[in-house]
Write an enzyme that holds these catalytic residues in place. Structure first.
Site, mmCIF file in Angstrom:
data_model
loop_
_atom_site.group_PDB
_atom_site.id
_atom_site.type_symbol
_atom_site.label_atom_id
_atom_site.label_comp_id
_atom_site.label_asym_id
_atom_site.label_seq_id
_atom_site.Cartn_x
_atom_site.Cartn_y
_atom_site.Cartn_z
ATOM 1 N N GLY A 1 0.840 -1.197 0.000
ATOM 2 C CA GLY A 1 0.000 0.000 0.000
ATOM 3 C C GLY A 1 0.873 1.244 0.000
ATOM 4 N N ARG B 1 -31.172 26.834 16.255
ATOM 5 C CA ARG B 1 -31.454 25.970 17.396
ATOM 6 C C ARG B 1 -31.382 26.772 18.696
ATOM 7 N NH1 ARG B 1 -33.799 21.394 19.270
ATOM 8 N NH2 ARG B 1 -32.617 20.485 21.010
ATOM 9 N N GLU C 1 -4.362 7.790 -1.339
ATOM 10 C CA GLU C 1 -3.473 8.776 -1.987
ATOM 11 C C GLU C 1 -2.312 9.157 -1.086
ATOM 12 O OE1 GLU C 1 -3.553 9.996 -4.956
ATOM 13 O OE2 GLU C 1 -5.570 9.661 -5.724
ATOM 14 N N GLY C 2 -1.854 8.200 -0.295
ATOM 15 C CA GLY C 2 -0.786 8.471 0.671
ATOM 16 C C GLY C 2 -1.420 8.736 2.018
ATOM 17 N N PHE D 1 11.382 6.653 5.532
ATOM 18 C CA PHE D 1 10.334 5.675 5.215
ATOM 19 C C PHE D 1 10.719 4.255 5.617
ATOM 20 C CE2 PHE D 1 9.869 9.014 1.975
ATOM 21 C CZ PHE D 1 8.611 9.464 2.347
HETATM 22 P P1 TGC Z 1 11.322 7.135 -3.836
HETATM 23 O O1 TGC Z 1 12.623 6.415 -3.888
HETATM 24 O O2 TGC Z 1 11.172 8.294 -2.911
HETATM 25 O O3 TGC Z 1 10.878 7.580 -5.313
HETATM 26 C C1 TGC Z 1 10.915 6.704 -6.417
HETATM 27 C C2 TGC Z 1 10.983 7.542 -7.678
HETATM 28 O O4 TGC Z 1 9.772 8.331 -7.778
HETATM 29 C C3 TGC Z 1 10.096 9.736 -7.763
HETATM 30 N N1 TGC Z 1 9.052 10.390 -6.994
HETATM 31 C C4 TGC Z 1 8.082 11.086 -7.550
HETATM 32 N N2 TGC Z 1 7.829 11.411 -8.828
HETATM 33 C C5 TGC Z 1 6.754 12.136 -9.091
HETATM 34 N N3 TGC Z 1 5.893 12.540 -8.121
HETATM 35 C C6 TGC Z 1 6.108 12.216 -6.825
HETATM 36 N N4 TGC Z 1 5.219 12.586 -5.870
HETATM 37 C C7 TGC Z 1 7.235 11.466 -6.480
HETATM 38 N N5 TGC Z 1 7.733 10.972 -5.321
HETATM 39 C C8 TGC Z 1 8.847 10.308 -5.650
HETATM 40 C C9 TGC Z 1 11.459 9.821 -7.123
HETATM 41 O O5 TGC Z 1 12.148 10.969 -7.517
HETATM 42 C C10 TGC Z 1 12.121 8.560 -7.653
HETATM 43 O O6 TGC Z 1 12.497 8.781 -9.005
HETATM 44 P P2 TGC Z 1 13.828 8.131 -9.599
HETATM 45 O O7 TGC Z 1 13.878 8.635 -11.001
HETATM 46 O O8 TGC Z 1 14.936 8.627 -8.721
HETATM 47 O O9 TGC Z 1 13.620 6.636 -9.502
HETATM 48 O O10 TGC Z 1 10.187 6.042 -3.543
HETATM 49 P P3 TGC Z 1 9.888 5.197 -2.244
HETATM 50 O O11 TGC Z 1 9.662 3.797 -2.697
HETATM 51 O O12 TGC Z 1 10.909 5.473 -1.162
HETATM 52 O O13 TGC Z 1 8.462 5.749 -1.780
HETATM 53 C C11 TGC Z 1 8.252 7.030 -1.380
HETATM 54 C C12 TGC Z 1 6.788 7.218 -0.923
HETATM 55 C C13 TGC Z 1 6.516 6.450 0.359
HETATM 56 C C14 TGC Z 1 6.603 8.685 -0.644
HETATM 57 C C15 TGC Z 1 5.819 6.777 -2.037
HETATM 58 O O14 TGC Z 1 5.927 5.460 -2.374
HETATM 59 C C16 TGC Z 1 4.371 7.078 -1.707
HETATM 60 O O15 TGC Z 1 3.911 8.173 -1.984
HETATM 61 N N6 TGC Z 1 3.581 6.111 -1.127
HETATM 62 C C17 TGC Z 1 2.158 6.271 -0.937
HETATM 63 C C18 TGC Z 1 1.423 5.405 -1.925
HETATM 64 C C19 TGC Z 1 0.168 6.051 -2.403
HETATM 65 O O16 TGC Z 1 -0.067 7.227 -2.264
HETATM 66 N N7 TGC Z 1 -0.691 5.268 -3.028
HETATM 67 C C20 TGC Z 1 -1.867 5.781 -3.619
HETATM 68 C C21 TGC Z 1 -2.572 4.758 -4.489
HETATM 69 S S1 TGC Z 1 -3.783 5.471 -5.537
HETATM 70 C C22 TGC Z 1 -5.030 5.896 -4.530
HETATM 71 O O17 TGC Z 1 -4.984 5.845 -3.361
HETATM 72 C C23 TGC Z 1 -6.216 6.392 -5.226
HETATM 73 S S2 TGC Z 1 -7.522 6.806 -4.197
HETATM 74 C C24 TGC Z 1 -8.354 7.662 -5.363
HETATM 75 C C25 TGC Z 1 -9.673 8.142 -5.014
HETATM 76 O O18 TGC Z 1 -10.603 7.325 -4.881
HETATM 77 O O19 TGC Z 1 -9.789 9.396 -4.967
HETATM 78 P P1 FAD Z 2 -0.363 0.403 4.854
HETATM 79 O O1 FAD Z 2 0.621 0.897 3.858
HETATM 80 O O2 FAD Z 2 -0.301 -1.023 5.252
HETATM 81 O O3 FAD Z 2 -0.232 1.321 6.141
HETATM 82 C C1 FAD Z 2 -0.752 0.912 7.425
HETATM 83 C C2 FAD Z 2 -0.298 1.925 8.450
HETATM 84 O O4 FAD Z 2 1.145 1.930 8.512
HETATM 85 C C3 FAD Z 2 -0.693 3.372 8.111
HETATM 86 O O5 FAD Z 2 -1.025 4.065 9.280
HETATM 87 C C4 FAD Z 2 0.570 3.968 7.502
HETATM 88 O O6 FAD Z 2 0.649 5.371 7.652
HETATM 89 C C5 FAD Z 2 1.634 3.249 8.319
HETATM 90 N N1 FAD Z 2 2.907 3.186 7.591
HETATM 91 C C6 FAD Z 2 3.190 2.527 6.439
HETATM 92 N N2 FAD Z 2 4.461 2.761 6.065
HETATM 93 C C7 FAD Z 2 4.993 3.595 6.983
HETATM 94 C C8 FAD Z 2 6.263 4.192 7.173
HETATM 95 N N3 FAD Z 2 7.269 4.013 6.300
HETATM 96 N N4 FAD Z 2 6.462 4.971 8.248
HETATM 97 C C9 FAD Z 2 5.452 5.209 9.135
HETATM 98 N N5 FAD Z 2 4.225 4.656 9.032
HETATM 99 C C10 FAD Z 2 3.999 3.857 7.974
HETATM 100 N N6 FAD Z 2 -5.302 2.489 -4.385
HETATM 101 C C11 FAD Z 2 -5.163 2.484 -5.734
HETATM 102 O O7 FAD Z 2 -4.133 2.103 -6.266
HETATM 103 N N7 FAD Z 2 -6.184 2.911 -6.549
HETATM 104 C C12 FAD Z 2 -7.363 3.337 -6.040
HETATM 105 O O8 FAD Z 2 -8.259 3.753 -6.807
HETATM 106 C C13 FAD Z 2 -7.545 3.326 -4.629
HETATM 107 N N8 FAD Z 2 -8.744 3.684 -4.100
HETATM 108 C C14 FAD Z 2 -8.954 3.535 -2.746
HETATM 109 C C15 FAD Z 2 -10.226 3.744 -2.220
HETATM 110 C C16 FAD Z 2 -10.462 3.559 -0.872
HETATM 111 C C17 FAD Z 2 -11.847 3.723 -0.319
HETATM 112 C C18 FAD Z 2 -9.387 3.232 0.002
HETATM 113 C C19 FAD Z 2 -9.627 3.100 1.482
HETATM 114 C C20 FAD Z 2 -8.128 3.022 -0.512
HETATM 115 C C21 FAD Z 2 -7.892 3.147 -1.893
HETATM 116 N N9 FAD Z 2 -6.631 2.872 -2.456
HETATM 117 C C22 FAD Z 2 -6.465 2.893 -3.821
HETATM 118 C C23 FAD Z 2 -5.567 2.343 -1.609
HETATM 119 C C24 FAD Z 2 -4.826 3.391 -0.801
HETATM 120 O O9 FAD Z 2 -3.996 4.165 -1.593
HETATM 121 C C25 FAD Z 2 -4.039 2.667 0.292
HETATM 122 O O10 FAD Z 2 -4.990 2.194 1.226
HETATM 123 C C26 FAD Z 2 -3.001 3.558 0.959
HETATM 124 O O11 FAD Z 2 -1.969 3.885 0.073
HETATM 125 C C27 FAD Z 2 -2.416 2.910 2.226
HETATM 126 O O12 FAD Z 2 -2.045 1.588 1.992
HETATM 127 P P2 FAD Z 2 -2.534 0.425 3.011
HETATM 128 O O13 FAD Z 2 -3.986 0.565 3.192
HETATM 129 O O14 FAD Z 2 -1.997 -0.852 2.485
HETATM 130 O O15 FAD Z 2 -1.868 0.769 4.388
#
Ligand code: TGC
Ligand code: FAD
Length: 398
Positions: free
Chosen positions: A144, A276, A371-372, A391
């Protein structure tokens, strides 16, 4: 739900900063939401269904890819307009905004930025009208916050690749026509592929049992030896930075959107506090109620300034990922705090579906995580200011 009487709080005259076009965009989105969504959203939330008949209307108000250029069928609006639309949608329901931000930032954006001309022409116009719906597969059951560890992968097979793996928690998945999927090639490099519904071995089971974001459909993406044409690989960017670049765009929209939920809660709480009465006076006359309201509008105003400035930077192509993280994190946090305070101001009525407050509060718990997560964004700020990533930790000897 009671009649939608929303008027947005604008304590620091932020409207003065908006162009006529941005105001028109906002007014159109707000009018559409009040007419088409507010009367039905509680039922959808209660029944855990996404109102699919709204997709065409979302396309008409420009909610799908607002910044996509006109040559690809988009409205060609600026980033602040994009934010404003997300704000108007989330002011009503985070799930509604989710559908629009996934379609815009996580499906149309990568096809526009990382796709070739043929892919752009094939998908973007239909995605813009809502005739076609997309989803974004990054998160996996065991990856995640750390998407770089993903195990979904593809192997070369002539003009095709063979895709295997699974994605989880995917918004829009159950009814999406296409999925932008992130997977590793045989060298372990991450690429984006457009997987189409109907490809053999591809399924999208719906996930159930959510107490949050109930008016948004969430599902899995399962790939069992799916033959995907090589022509569906997005050619212009690879590596983890590619999906993270999409997240920048989506997180920007969420920063605006979550503030919309906060503004809706405040607007209702202020109105309720004047209507209210207890102990013979409006509860808005009590100092403790005024403290809650005054703190809410202060936080909203600070967030409006932060968000608008971020919009200017994004319009100029200067917003950094870390700046976007700060706004996403701050605005979701204040929105949740404001929802909780607004619930208290409504007393028992605050827990009912007469008001959208409790729905916002439950929705925002998802927004805090997707989204993080809240803590991941804090670590992004920490890394940005210190230069030291926190991280990963060495696994201690146990
Ligand atoms: P790290 O080594 O820091 O970076 C890897 C490569 O990525 C580059 N980079 C970025 N590029 C563009 N935008 C950013 N925000 C970037 N952040 C990092 C970085 O420069 C590097 O590039 P290169 O060329 O050197 O390889 O990566 P890491 O593995 O240590 O991870 C960093 C971390 C934890 C911040 C990242 O993995 C992260 O943001 N994790 C959170 C995952 C997340 O947000 N998932 C979202 C899934 S989608 C979703 O939730 C949709 S919900 C939608 C909805 O319903 O609205
Ligand atoms: P984990 O990564 O397992 O995290 C669990 C806990 O550990 C959290 O509190 C977190 O902050 C903490 N943690 C993890 N790593 C660290 C660290 N290095 N240091 C300190 N604390 C840490 N994803 C998609 O790809 N596409 C989508 O469209 C999408 N839609 C979503 C819709 C919904 C309703 C929800 C709930 C989630 C969706 N997601 C989607 C997934 C979402 O992006 C993930 O849930 C999110 O990135 C967190 O991952 P996880 O749930 O596996 O939690």
């Amino acid at each position: 739900m009671a009649t939608d009487q929303y008027t947005h709080p604008d304590y620091y005259a932020m409207d003065d900063f908006l162009t006529d076009e941005q105001k028109l965009v906002r007014d159109a989105a707000r009018a559409w939401v009040k007419k088409e969504v507010s009367p039905i959203i509680e039922d959808n939330y209660e029944n855990c269904t996404f109102p699919r008949h709204l997709l065409k209307g979302l396309g008409e108000i420009g909610a799908f890819g607002p910044y996509i250029p006109e040559e690809y069928g988009g409205p060609g609006l600026d980033q602040i307009s994009y934010g404003i639309i997300m704000q108007e949608l989330e002011r009503c329901d985070s799930g509604l905004r989710s559908t629009a931000s996934v379609q815009s930032s996580l499906v149309m954006y990568p096809i526009w930025k990382y796709g070739n001309e043929e892919q752009r022409m094939k998908y973007l116009p239909k995605l813009g009208t809502g005739e076609m719906i997309g989803c974004f597969g990054l998160t996996e059951p065991d990856h995640g916050s750390n998407p770089g560890g993903m195990i979904t992968n593809f192997k070369d097979d002539g003009d095709y690749v063979i895709l295997n793996g699974a994605k989880m928690w995917i918004s829009n998945a159950p009814f999406a026509d296409i999925a932008v999927v992130w997977a590793k090639n045989e060298e372990g490099r991450i690429h984006g592929l457009v997987v189409e519904r109907g490809m053999e071995g591809f399924s999208t089971p719906e996930m159930h049992g959510k107490h949050s974001l109930r008016a948004s459909a969430t599902g899995e993406l399962i790939f069992v030896n799916v033959r995907v044409p090589k022509a569906n690989i997005l050619p212009n960017k690879s590596g983890l930075g590619a999906p993270l670049g999409c997240l920048d765009s989506a997180r920007f929209g969420i920063a605006w959107g979550a503030l919309g939920a906060a503004m809706d809660c405040y607007d209702q709480a202020l109105r309720y506090s004047k209507e209210r009465t207890q102990f013979g006076v409006p509860i808005g006359g009590f100092q403790l109620i005024q403290k809650k309201l005054a703190e809410m509008i202060t936080e909203i105003t600070k967030a409006q300034l932060l968000t608008f400035r971020l919009g200017q930077l994004r319009n100029d192509g200067r917003a950094t990922s870390a700046q976007i993280s700060m706004a996403k994190r701050n605005n979701v946090e204040i929105a949740l705090d404001i929802a909780r305070e607004a619930r208290q101001i409504h007393g028992a009525m605050g827990i009912t579906n007469e008001y959208s407050i409790m729905r916002h509060m439950a929705n925002l718990e998802s927004v805090l995580t997707y989204e993080g997560t809240h803590d991941v964004h804090l670590l992004i700020t920490g890394m940005d200011i210190t230069g030291i990533p926190a991280f990963t930790r060495e696994m201690p000897e146990l």
